[in-house]
Design a protein around this motif. Structure first.
Motif, mmCIF file in Angstrom:
data_model
loop_
_atom_site.group_PDB
_atom_site.id
_atom_site.type_symbol
_atom_site.label_atom_id
_atom_site.label_comp_id
_atom_site.label_asym_id
_atom_site.label_seq_id
_atom_site.Cartn_x
_atom_site.Cartn_y
_atom_site.Cartn_z
ATOM 1 N N GLY A 10 -0.927 10.042 -12.469
ATOM 2 C CA GLY A 10 -0.936 8.785 -11.912
ATOM 3 C C GLY A 10 -0.094 7.902 -12.936
ATOM 4 N N TRP A 11 0.052 8.177 -14.242
ATOM 5 C CA TRP A 11 0.930 7.334 -15.093
ATOM 6 C C TRP A 11 2.327 7.640 -14.984
ATOM 7 N N LEU A 12 2.759 9.010 -14.698
ATOM 8 C CA LEU A 12 3.971 9.451 -14.408
ATOM 9 C C LEU A 12 4.415 8.824 -13.042
ATOM 10 N N LEU A 13 3.550 8.753 -12.082
ATOM 11 C CA LEU A 13 4.115 8.497 -10.651
ATOM 12 C C LEU A 13 4.380 6.844 -10.775
ATOM 13 N N LEU B 239 0.734 -1.159 0.147
ATOM 14 C CA LEU B 239 0.051 0.224 -0.016
ATOM 15 C C LEU B 239 1.042 1.204 -0.058
ATOM 16 N N GLY B 240 2.083 1.363 0.242
ATOM 17 C CA GLY B 240 2.929 2.441 0.509
ATOM 18 C C GLY B 240 3.542 2.554 -0.980
ATOM 19 N N ARG B 241 3.701 1.751 -1.806
ATOM 20 C CA ARG B 241 4.175 2.006 -3.094
ATOM 21 C C ARG B 241 3.724 2.949 -4.173
ATOM 22 N N ARG B 242 4.599 3.522 -4.794
ATOM 23 C CA ARG B 242 4.222 4.480 -5.985
ATOM 24 C C ARG B 242 3.555 3.885 -7.105
ATOM 25 N N ALA B 243 3.796 2.513 -7.460
ATOM 26 C CA ALA B 243 2.916 1.912 -8.440
ATOM 27 C C ALA B 243 1.432 2.010 -8.107
ATOM 28 N N LEU B 244 1.308 1.328 -6.806
ATOM 29 C CA LEU B 244 -0.265 1.184 -6.421
ATOM 30 C C LEU B 244 -0.731 2.654 -6.489
ATOM 31 N N TRP B 245 -0.424 3.581 -6.106
ATOM 32 C CA TRP B 245 -0.952 5.170 -5.949
ATOM 33 C C TRP B 245 -1.173 5.730 -7.392
#
Length: 143
Positions: free
Chosen positions: A134-137, A77-83
């Motif tokens: 979101g795509w860039l994150l 839940l802390g990962r950039r891919a998820l968010w």
């Protein structure tokens, strides 16, 4: 090693669907609560269906995320891919809702009146930015 074989590439794909569904549900909640309920910009029978669909999207997302996390991916839940994927889902939901409901079907508009097209476009611009952000994150997530 190709990009699809890089460590973390598989993880990004495994969380994409639940994160997009979560983003779509949260985006729908935000839209429904702020615009439909608090600001009362629309009030139709479709609002109830709209809220039910966003709730089901969040429920689906939570179930899928639980399956992913309990499969040995603690700390997900802390990962950039998820968010990043959550922001993509949020933006995609609102882009589709804005284009289909506002423009194609004409069920409702952001604001009625002579400037309604400008209100509709003003709604679509920031949600397109959500998809891009979101795509860039997601792309900047550690591999």
């Amino acid at each position: 090693m190709t990009a699809s074989q890089a460590p973390g590439a598989r993880e990004g794909r495994t969380i994409a669907l639940p994160a997009i569904a979560l983003g779509a549900g949260l985006g729908g909640f935000f839209d429904g609560i702020l615009l439909h309920q608090l600001l009362q910009w629309t009030s139709t029978m479709w609002d109830g269906i709209f809220h039910a669909v966003t709730w089901l999207a969040v429920l689906l997302a939570l179930g899928l995320l639980h399956a992913r996390v309990t499969a040995g991916r603690a700390g997900l839940l802390g990962r950039r891919a998820l968010w990043g994927w959550v922001l993509v889902g949020w933006g995609l939901f609102n882009l589709v809702e804005g284009l289909v409901d506002h423009q194609i079907l004409g069920i409702h508009h952001v604001r009625d009146g002579p400037a309604r097209l400008w209100w509709d476009l003003g709604y679509l611009a920031p949600v397109a930015l959500l998809v891009a952000a979101g795509w860039l994150l997601r792309r900047g997530a550690r591999r």
